[in-house]
Enzyme design. Structure first.
Site, mmCIF file in Angstrom:
data_model
loop_
_atom_site.group_PDB
_atom_site.id
_atom_site.type_symbol
_atom_site.label_atom_id
_atom_site.label_comp_id
_atom_site.label_asym_id
_atom_site.label_seq_id
_atom_site.Cartn_x
_atom_site.Cartn_y
_atom_site.Cartn_z
ATOM 1 N N ASP A 13 0.811 -1.299 -0.030
ATOM 2 C CA ASP A 13 0.172 0.073 0.036
ATOM 3 C C ASP A 13 0.874 1.243 0.103
ATOM 4 O OD1 ASP A 13 -2.089 -1.506 0.143
ATOM 5 O OD2 ASP A 13 -1.862 -1.663 2.289
ATOM 6 N N GLU A 14 2.001 1.397 -0.728
ATOM 7 C CA GLU A 14 2.775 2.478 -0.694
ATOM 8 C C GLU A 14 2.512 3.543 -1.610
ATOM 9 O OE1 GLU A 14 4.114 -0.678 -1.063
ATOM 10 O OE2 GLU A 14 5.437 -1.429 0.285
ATOM 11 N N LYS A 16 2.154 2.377 -5.138
ATOM 12 C CA LYS A 16 3.040 1.944 -6.314
ATOM 13 C C LYS A 16 1.911 1.870 -7.838
ATOM 14 C CE LYS A 16 3.076 -2.280 -4.484
ATOM 15 N NZ LYS A 16 2.646 -2.195 -2.996
ATOM 16 N N ASN A 38 -5.137 -10.062 -4.196
ATOM 17 C CA ASN A 38 -5.183 -9.641 -2.774
ATOM 18 C C ASN A 38 -4.575 -8.115 -2.979
ATOM 19 O OD1 ASN A 38 -2.780 -10.570 -3.902
ATOM 20 N ND2 ASN A 38 -1.866 -11.403 -2.141
ATOM 21 N N GLY A 40 -4.510 -4.316 -4.710
ATOM 22 C CA GLY A 40 -5.359 -3.552 -5.276
ATOM 23 C C GLY A 40 -5.066 -2.057 -5.213
ATOM 24 N N HIS A 41 -5.244 -1.159 -6.225
ATOM 25 C CA HIS A 41 -5.151 0.083 -6.149
ATOM 26 C C HIS A 41 -6.086 0.849 -6.948
ATOM 27 C CE1 HIS A 41 -2.054 -1.285 -9.373
ATOM 28 N NE2 HIS A 41 -2.953 -0.383 -9.824
ATOM 29 N N ARG A 142 2.769 -29.140 -6.663
ATOM 30 C CA ARG A 142 2.478 -29.490 -7.745
ATOM 31 C C ARG A 142 1.058 -30.204 -7.980
ATOM 32 N NH1 ARG A 142 8.232 -32.158 -7.331
ATOM 33 N NH2 ARG A 142 7.416 -32.157 -5.134
ATOM 34 N N GLN A 223 2.079 -5.704 -3.373
ATOM 35 C CA GLN A 223 2.402 -5.984 -1.816
ATOM 36 C C GLN A 223 3.631 -5.206 -1.500
ATOM 37 O OE1 GLN A 223 1.355 -9.303 -3.469
ATOM 38 N NE2 GLN A 223 -0.715 -8.407 -3.041
ATOM 39 N N THR A 238 2.704 -12.495 2.564
ATOM 40 C CA THR A 238 1.990 -13.180 1.536
ATOM 41 C C THR A 238 2.785 -14.311 1.144
ATOM 42 O OG1 THR A 238 0.397 -12.515 -0.519
ATOM 43 C CG2 THR A 238 2.729 -11.652 -0.250
ATOM 44 N N THR A 300 -10.064 -5.006 0.628
ATOM 45 C CA THR A 300 -10.781 -5.406 1.856
ATOM 46 C C THR A 300 -11.532 -4.516 2.824
ATOM 47 O OG1 THR A 300 -8.956 -5.302 3.457
ATOM 48 C CG2 THR A 300 -9.327 -7.559 2.096
ATOM 49 N N LEU A 331 3.465 12.381 0.916
ATOM 50 C CA LEU A 331 4.341 13.512 1.718
ATOM 51 C C LEU A 331 3.336 14.602 2.251
ATOM 52 C CD1 LEU A 331 7.230 14.249 2.782
ATOM 53 C CD2 LEU A 331 7.295 15.884 0.976
HETATM 54 P P1 IMP Z 1 -2.691 -13.011 1.514
HETATM 55 O O1 IMP Z 1 -1.925 -12.107 0.813
HETATM 56 O O2 IMP Z 1 -4.209 -12.732 1.204
HETATM 57 O O3 IMP Z 1 -2.526 -14.169 1.833
HETATM 58 O O4 IMP Z 1 -2.226 -12.211 2.946
HETATM 59 C C1 IMP Z 1 -1.284 -12.126 3.805
HETATM 60 C C2 IMP Z 1 -0.678 -10.669 4.639
HETATM 61 O O5 IMP Z 1 -0.433 -9.923 3.465
HETATM 62 C C3 IMP Z 1 -1.765 -10.488 5.369
HETATM 63 O O6 IMP Z 1 -1.393 -9.529 6.325
HETATM 64 C C4 IMP Z 1 -2.379 -9.142 4.040
HETATM 65 O O7 IMP Z 1 -3.012 -8.309 4.843
HETATM 66 C C5 IMP Z 1 -1.290 -8.820 3.359
HETATM 67 N N1 IMP Z 1 -1.523 -8.188 1.949
HETATM 68 C C6 IMP Z 1 -1.952 -8.857 1.227
HETATM 69 N N2 IMP Z 1 -1.861 -8.148 -0.067
HETATM 70 C C7 IMP Z 1 -1.758 -6.947 0.490
HETATM 71 C C8 IMP Z 1 -1.860 -5.503 -0.089
HETATM 72 O O8 IMP Z 1 -1.952 -5.520 -1.493
HETATM 73 N N3 IMP Z 1 -1.256 -4.467 0.524
HETATM 74 C C9 IMP Z 1 -1.125 -4.726 1.946
HETATM 75 N N4 IMP Z 1 -1.004 -5.923 2.561
HETATM 76 C C10 IMP Z 1 -1.493 -6.984 1.874
#
Ligand code: IMP
Length: 428
Positions: A13-14, A16, A38, A40-41, A142, A223, A238, A300, A331
């Protein structure tokens, strides 16, 4: 320059997506290399707000080829929904290329992700429950299904039957959940395959030939470094490799083709899910950062945890990814602070650490050592050059550069693509 990686230097969530959107108009290809939906932006582009989970931001530019690499896991239903939503907003997905080797997220992966988190209870990882972990788990076992399997009816049915032998037992006997039949899965997924088929190709030759021809390829990570399965805060990570090395593995391009590795870091710090976070702010200042930075997940909707900028984390990211430079985002959010703290090191049991400690317990109990800098308490969202920033903001950036040991070449001062200061970026 031709091969360029963008990766997260913190816990995801920086920003990107925004930086990729700003830079990608110079590129011919933009390739996602790991993760799935997982990520999203939100991209604010030409007055439209678009939410992307799987498709690279390059989709907005008609001259760019967006690529989903073999390192990505795809939930075909979600991908098709995303493509339909984009088409409805007038964004063509015709150019999208998907690697034939991407692994598929199947319905049982989603079920098992949720069931596993439930089983862990207080120790849950805080996953996005999108089936990411279980899909990568089957890839490593596999036992996974790949995009190319969707184009051969009998192979697909055979592989689904093999997977279900194990999964149905797990679902029913361990978790008391409903099971699946080969027929229902085959009917649904083979139909997805027919829709996706025109987009599916071998992407390693595609990207290598592009690089041979002097084309520019942007490898877009999802991520962040501290969520990396090998280099992150395991087990609160992740299942993929968001670090720069993942770009090569996740697309079939060798490390010698990479010219620049840009790390993206927020001017403060957030994370979602469980796990250590030494600079986390529980009180009023944390709430202020969450409010000013709209720190709620795109995927989420969960509220993120917020804290001060952690220099040891970014220094670690510089090392693990071989970062050549940094982009500092959001900033403008720090305009809400009278004074700004920066964690320069940690202390644990009398030992001082200037990078992430090797042992998990030291990191879990690390006490941050702060330097306090004056804030600027003024709106900087209209600044377009480094010189326009107030002195205190320029000093803050200078301090982050000193601590990271690499230059800050890009600064974001707002969500819009125009709200970006390019200090050192070769426009094409
Ligand atoms: P998973 O990727 O759904 O298996 O989640 C594993 C960990 O990665 C959890 O702490 C999630 O909140 C975190 N995570 C996964 N995708 C993101 C993302 O895009 N931004 C921030 N945290 C993430």
């Amino acid at each position: 320059m031709a091969g360029f990686i963008i990766c997260g230097a913190q816990w995801g969530d920086e920003g990107k997506g925004k930086i990729t959107d700003v830079l990608c108009e110079d590129f011919d290809y933009v390739a996602r290399f790991q993760g799935g939906n997982n990520a999203g932006h939100t991209v604010v582009h030409g007055g439209r707000t678009l939410k992307l989970h799987l498709i690279p931001s390059g989709i907005m530019y008609p001259d760019i080829v967006p690529v989903i690499g073999n390192g990505v896991v795809i939930d075909p239903r979600v991908l098709l929904e995303e493509m339909d939503a984009l088409e409805q907003q007038g964004v063509s997905c015709e150019r999208l290329v998907i690697s034939t080797n991407t692994h598929l997220i199947m319905p049982w992966h989603r079920d098992l992700d949720g069931a596993n988190e439930h089983r862990l209870g207080a120790n849950e990882i805080g996953t996005t429950r999108r089936g990411i972990g279980p899909a990568y788990q089957d890839k490593a076992s596999r036992l996974g299904l790949r995009m190319q399997d969707l184009f051969d009816r009998s192979i697909f049915r055979e592989k689904v039957a093999t997977a279900l032998e194990e999964k149905n037992d797990l679902l029913a006997k361990v978790y008391g959940l409903p099971t699946y039949t080969v027929d229902e899965i085959a009917e649904e997924y083979l139909a997805y395959g027919q829709r996706l088929k025109p987009h599916v190709a071998e992407i390693s030759p595609l990207l290598n030939e592009a690089l041979d021809q002097g084309k520019w390829v942007l490898f877009e990570g999802a991520q962040g470094t501290l969520l990396d399965i090998d280099h992150g805060t395991y087990p609160f990570v992740t299942r993929s490799n968001p670090t720069a090395g993942g770009a090569c593995v996740g697309t079939g391009v060798g490390p010698t083709r990479i010219d620049r590795v840009l790390g993206i870091a927020k001017a403060y710090l957030t994370r979602v899910g469980s796990g250590p976070f030494p600079t986390e702010l529980a009180g009023e200042m944390g709430a202020r950062l969450i409010e000013a930075g709209h720190e709620y997940g795109t995927t989420t909707g969960r509220q993120r945890r917020a804290g001060w900028y952690d220099a040891p984390v970014v220094k670690y990211a510089v090392q693990v990814n071989g970062l050549t430079d940094l982009a500092i985002t959001k900033l403008d959010v720090l305009s809400c602070a009278e004074t700004i703290k920066v964690c320069v090191a940690y202390e644990h049991l009398g030992v001082r650490y200037t990078t992430v400690p090797g042992h998990q317990s030291a990191f879990h109990h690390a006490q941050p050592i702060y330097e306090e800098l004056p804030g600027w308490k003024t709106d900087i969202s209209g600044c377009r050059t480094f010189g326009e920033l107030p002195q205190a903001a320029r000093d803050y950036i200078g301090y982050l550069e000193e601590l990271a040991g690499v230059p800050v070449s890009i600064i974001a001062v707002g969500p819009d693509r125009e709200q970006t200061i390019l200090r050192d970026w070769p426009r094409r």
